[in-house]
Design a protein around this motif. Structure first.
Motif, PDB file in Angstrom:
ATOM      1  N   ILE A   7      -5.358 -11.841  22.950  1.00  0.00           N
ATOM      2  CA  ILE A   7      -6.578 -11.457  22.247  1.00  0.00           C
ATOM      3  C   ILE A   7      -6.540 -12.101  20.861  1.00  0.00           C
ATOM      4  N   PRO A   8      -7.688 -12.207  20.162  1.00  0.00           N
ATOM      5  CA  PRO A   8      -7.722 -12.876  18.854  1.00  0.00           C
ATOM      6  C   PRO A   8      -6.713 -12.299  17.869  1.00  0.00           C
ATOM      7  N   ILE A   9      -6.085 -13.190  17.098  1.00  0.00           N
ATOM      8  CA  ILE A   9      -5.035 -12.774  16.171  1.00  0.00           C
ATOM      9  C   ILE A   9      -5.596 -12.288  14.841  1.00  0.00           C
ATOM     10  N   LYS A  10      -6.795 -12.762  14.458  1.00  0.00           N
ATOM     11  CA  LYS A  10      -7.333 -12.440  13.127  1.00  0.00           C
ATOM     12  C   LYS A  10      -7.464 -10.936  12.882  1.00  0.00           C
ATOM     13  N   PRO A  11      -8.048 -10.148  13.828  1.00  0.00           N
ATOM     14  CA  PRO A  11      -8.130  -8.698  13.592  1.00  0.00           C
ATOM     15  C   PRO A  11      -6.752  -8.044  13.457  1.00  0.00           C
ATOM     16  N   GLN A  12      -5.749  -8.609  14.151  1.00  0.00           N
ATOM     17  CA  GLN A  12      -4.391  -8.061  14.058  1.00  0.00           C
ATOM     18  C   GLN A  12      -3.795  -8.329  12.677  1.00  0.00           C
ATOM     19  N   ILE A  13      -4.073  -9.517  12.143  1.00  0.00           N
ATOM     20  CA  ILE A  13      -3.595  -9.844  10.792  1.00  0.00           C
ATOM     21  C   ILE A  13      -4.232  -8.912   9.777  1.00  0.00           C
ATOM     22  N   GLU A  14      -5.535  -8.665   9.951  1.00  0.00           N
ATOM     23  CA  GLU A  14      -6.240  -7.748   9.049  1.00  0.00           C
ATOM     24  C   GLU A  14      -5.676  -6.333   9.158  1.00  0.00           C
ATOM     25  N   ARG A  15      -5.337  -5.926  10.384  1.00  0.00           N
ATOM     26  CA  ARG A  15      -4.776  -4.591  10.587  1.00  0.00           C
ATOM     27  C   ARG A  15      -3.424  -4.458   9.882  1.00  0.00           C
ATOM     28  N   LEU A  16      -2.606  -5.518   9.947  1.00  0.00           N
ATOM     29  CA  LEU A  16      -1.273  -5.474   9.344  1.00  0.00           C
ATOM     30  C   LEU A  16      -1.313  -5.502   7.822  1.00  0.00           C
ATOM     31  N   ALA A  17      -2.463  -5.840   7.272  1.00  0.00           N
ATOM     32  CA  ALA A  17      -2.614  -5.827   5.813  1.00  0.00           C
ATOM     33  C   ALA A  17      -2.724  -4.405   5.278  1.00  0.00           C
ATOM     34  N   THR A  18      -2.956  -3.433   6.181  1.00  0.00           N
ATOM     35  CA  THR A  18      -3.017  -2.022   5.801  1.00  0.00           C
ATOM     36  C   THR A  18      -1.675  -1.373   6.109  1.00  0.00           C
ATOM     37  N   PRO A  19      -1.382  -0.212   5.526  1.00  0.00           N
ATOM     38  CA  PRO A  19      -0.080   0.443   5.785  1.00  0.00           C
ATOM     39  C   PRO A  19       0.195   0.627   7.272  1.00  0.00           C
ATOM     40  N   THR A  20       1.362   0.199   7.707  1.00  0.00           N
ATOM     41  CA  THR A  20       1.748   0.262   9.119  1.00  0.00           C
ATOM     42  C   THR A  20       3.229   0.623   9.202  1.00  0.00           C
ATOM     43  N   HIS A  21       3.556   1.589  10.048  1.00  0.00           N
ATOM     44  CA  HIS A  21       4.952   2.018  10.205  1.00  0.00           C
ATOM     45  C   HIS A  21       5.619   1.457  11.457  1.00  0.00           C
ATOM     46  N   ILE A  22       4.859   1.383  12.555  1.00  0.00           N
ATOM     47  CA  ILE A  22       5.408   0.933  13.842  1.00  0.00           C
ATOM     48  C   ILE A  22       4.514  -0.164  14.396  1.00  0.00           C
ATOM     49  N   VAL A  23       5.130  -1.262  14.840  1.00  0.00           N
ATOM     50  CA  VAL A  23       4.389  -2.359  15.458  1.00  0.00           C
ATOM     51  C   VAL A  23       4.882  -2.534  16.893  1.00  0.00           C
ATOM     52  N   VAL A  24       3.946  -2.517  17.845  1.00  0.00           N
ATOM     53  CA  VAL A  24       4.254  -2.832  19.244  1.00  0.00           C
ATOM     54  C   VAL A  24       3.734  -4.240  19.489  1.00  0.00           C
ATOM     55  N   ALA A  25       4.595  -5.154  19.942  1.00  0.00           N
ATOM     56  CA  ALA A  25       4.209  -6.568  20.029  1.00  0.00           C
ATOM     57  C   ALA A  25       4.794  -7.234  21.259  1.00  0.00           C
ATOM     58  N   THR A  26       4.163  -8.336  21.639  1.00  0.00           N
ATOM     59  CA  THR A  26       4.779  -9.256  22.591  1.00  0.00           C
ATOM     60  C   THR A  26       5.529 -10.297  21.753  1.00  0.00           C
ATOM     61  N   PRO A  27       6.640 -10.849  22.262  1.00  0.00           N
ATOM     62  CA  PRO A  27       7.465 -11.743  21.439  1.00  0.00           C
ATOM     63  C   PRO A  27       6.705 -12.947  20.881  1.00  0.00           C
ATOM     64  N   GLY A  28       5.894 -13.596  21.725  1.00  0.00           N
ATOM     65  CA  GLY A  28       5.166 -14.781  21.277  1.00  0.00           C
ATOM     66  C   GLY A  28       4.221 -14.481  20.124  1.00  0.00           C
ATOM     67  N   ARG A  29       3.498 -13.373  20.222  1.00  0.00           N
ATOM     68  CA  ARG A  29       2.561 -13.016  19.160  1.00  0.00           C
ATOM     69  C   ARG A  29       3.299 -12.635  17.871  1.00  0.00           C
ATOM     70  N   LEU A  30       4.437 -11.948  17.996  1.00  0.00           N
ATOM     71  CA  LEU A  30       5.200 -11.578  16.806  1.00  0.00           C
ATOM     72  C   LEU A  30       5.711 -12.824  16.084  1.00  0.00           C
ATOM     73  N   ILE A  31       6.213 -13.790  16.852  1.00  0.00           N
ATOM     74  CA  ILE A  31       6.703 -15.039  16.242  1.00  0.00           C
ATOM     75  C   ILE A  31       5.555 -15.772  15.560  1.00  0.00           C
ATOM     76  N   ASP A  32       4.382 -15.773  16.180  1.00  0.00           N
ATOM     77  CA  ASP A  32       3.193 -16.401  15.582  1.00  0.00           C
ATOM     78  C   ASP A  32       2.871 -15.746  14.236  1.00  0.00           C
ATOM     79  N   LEU A  33       2.908 -14.412  14.195  1.00  0.00           N
ATOM     80  CA  LEU A  33       2.620 -13.684  12.955  1.00  0.00           C
ATOM     81  C   LEU A  33       3.664 -13.979  11.884  1.00  0.00           C
ATOM     82  N   ILE A  34       4.936 -14.108  12.298  1.00  0.00           N
ATOM     83  CA  ILE A  34       6.003 -14.443  11.356  1.00  0.00           C
ATOM     84  C   ILE A  34       5.764 -15.827  10.764  1.00  0.00           C
TER      85      ILE A  34
END
Length: 449
Positions: free
Chosen positions: A111-138
């Motif tokens: 699914i599109p990454i942009k809304p996820q990036i916007e979501r992570l800009a707000t306070p977040t305690h737990i992230v559930v991710a697939t490895p490829g998407r997490l590496i992309d965000l890193i």
């Protein structure tokens, strides 16, 4: 009296939430894991069968250990597929119903990454991710893991390839003191190597009920067929399970598409699921399956991960899996939450010898499923033909004049007489088709000079 979650140290708000979800008595993996994770002193490897409550085993203690005063990511949970990631995310949200200050985000691929990036800009305690998407965000520097205390690798045996390639990059972002919790239904050599390379040398191993695959509620059976009769035998079986939900596993995407097409032609309520479908289509098919709008899912192994539907009464291995671990995951889709279920493997004669190896390796017993007689298969195919006619929508584009001529041909027949004639015609055509398939071609004689 069996132990309760409160006895394991789980706090009242979480106990209240899971009680409302009718999760009352801890499973074995939860009993063994939760106190260890709450102590927050060690890396852990949890070996437990699919469907035994691994998400709660790591999810409940992690929720309890979150420091809500800090707005930073404190736990990362990796899952092999978006479907499984979404399932974990929904479960955690349910467990945290009475923990309103705990913030959970899902950042999975497909699914599109942009809304996820916007979501992570707000306070977040737990992230559930697939490895490829997490590496992309890193790589985009869109996620901060510098304060992450817990890394969970769920269904690790399904992520081995991608973890080998990307785990170094993920761990480089984590503080040295983080704890790693690895959960898996099987323990192949590749996972043992992963544990040796990335987990603390004093890692604690926890195992729950691994002496048999799935659980005692799964009936493991096999049926031996010739290739030419394979589809007919499957449809006979599916007709006997009408109204029940099941999953049919195929080795390849092409096989999934071909089988799903044949089932659709024969008016079975089915859908196909594999990695080449768009995420939107996969989500829609999964929703239809969960809601009971379709009863049969034809899927590849990886695409079916994350399916947690309690009412799956059977699993069919239309192709024998290449590895024992795949059988564990396939059969684990049925007999969930204490229910009974059937895991039926369809074999060709030359594959029967492999059953003994599966029994030895997995510690299970297979029984032979009785193959239907030829007469029973023919009767079933005739019933499927009748259902095809019944479910066929009228063609309103046919000229009225032609319709009237057809009606004139049949006008003197009663309903019963018409059915008799149409049925006899169908059986005659079916017989001719069988003869054409089995008839040997005539060899051409050489010309004599």
């Amino acid at each position: 009296m069996p132990k309760q979650f409160s006895d394991l140290g789980i706090s009242a708000p979480i106990v209240k939430a899971i009680t409302e979800l009718k999760i009352v008595v801890p499973t074995e993996i939860q009993l063994k894991t939760i106190p260890l994770l709450l102590s927050n002193t060690t890396d852990l490897v949890g070996l437990a069968k699919t469907g035994t409550g691994k998400t709660a085993a790591f999810g409940l203690p992690i929720l309890q250990l979150i420091d809500v005063k800090s707005p930073l990511i404190q736990a990362v949970i990796l899952a092999p597929t978006r479907e499984l990631g979404q399932q974990i995310y929904k479960n955690l949200e349910s467990f945290a119903t009475f923990l309103p200050e705990v913030s959970i985000a899902a950042t999975c691929g497909g699914i599109p990454i942009k809304p996820q990036i916007e979501r992570l800009a707000t306070p977040t305690h737990i992230v559930v991710a697939t490895p490829g998407r997490l590496i992309d965000l890193i790589q985009r520097k869109a996620i901060n893991l510098k304060e992450t205390r817990f890394l969970v690798l769920d269904e690790a045996d399904e992520m081995v390839t991608v973890l080998k390639e990307g785990l170094d990059e993920i761990i480089a972002e984590l503080p040295a003191a983080h704890k790693t919790f690895l959960f898996s239904a099987t323990m192949p050599r590749s996972i043992k190597q992963l544990i040796q390379n990335y987990l603390n040398k004093n890692v604690v191993h926890v195992s729950a009920n691994m002496e048999t695959v799935g659980n005692q509620g799964i009936d493991h059976q096999y049926i031996v067929v010739n290739p030419i009769e394979k589809l007919d035998v499957l449809m006979h079986f599916l007709n006997s399970k009408e109204g029940e939900r099941g999953i049919i596993f195929c080795k390849t995407k092409a096989a999934v598409n071909k089988l799903a097409k044949n089932l659709a032609i024969n008016r079975f309520s089915s859908g196909a699921l594999h990695g080449s479908l768009s995420q939107g289509i996969r989500d829609r098919i999964m929703e239809q399956f969960r809601e009971g709008h379709i009863n049969i899912l034809v899927a590849t192994d990886l695409a079916a991960r994350g399916i947690d539907v309690k009412e799956i009464s059977y699993v069919v291995n239309y192709h024998l899996p290449d590895v024992y671990e795949a059988y564990v995951h396939r059969s684990g889709r049925t007999a969930r939450a204490g229910a009974k279920g059937l895991s039926l493997t369809v074999l060709q004669p030359e594959e029967v010898v492999e059953i003994a190896e599966f029994e030895k390796e997995l510690g299970i017993q297979f029984k032979e499923f009785k193959k239907p007689t030829l007469a029973s298969i023919e009767e079933n195919n005739t019933l499927l033909w009748a259902k095809q006619i019944f479910k066929t929508k009228p063609n309103h584009d046919i000229a009225t004049e032609l319709k009237d001529k057809i009606k004139t041909v049949f006008h003197h027949l009663t309903k019963d007489e018409l059915i008799e004639k149409v049925l006899a015609n169908h059986l005659l055509q079916a017989k001719n088709e069988v003869l054409l398939k089995t008839e040997k071609p005539i060899k051409k004689q050489k010309r004599m000079n």
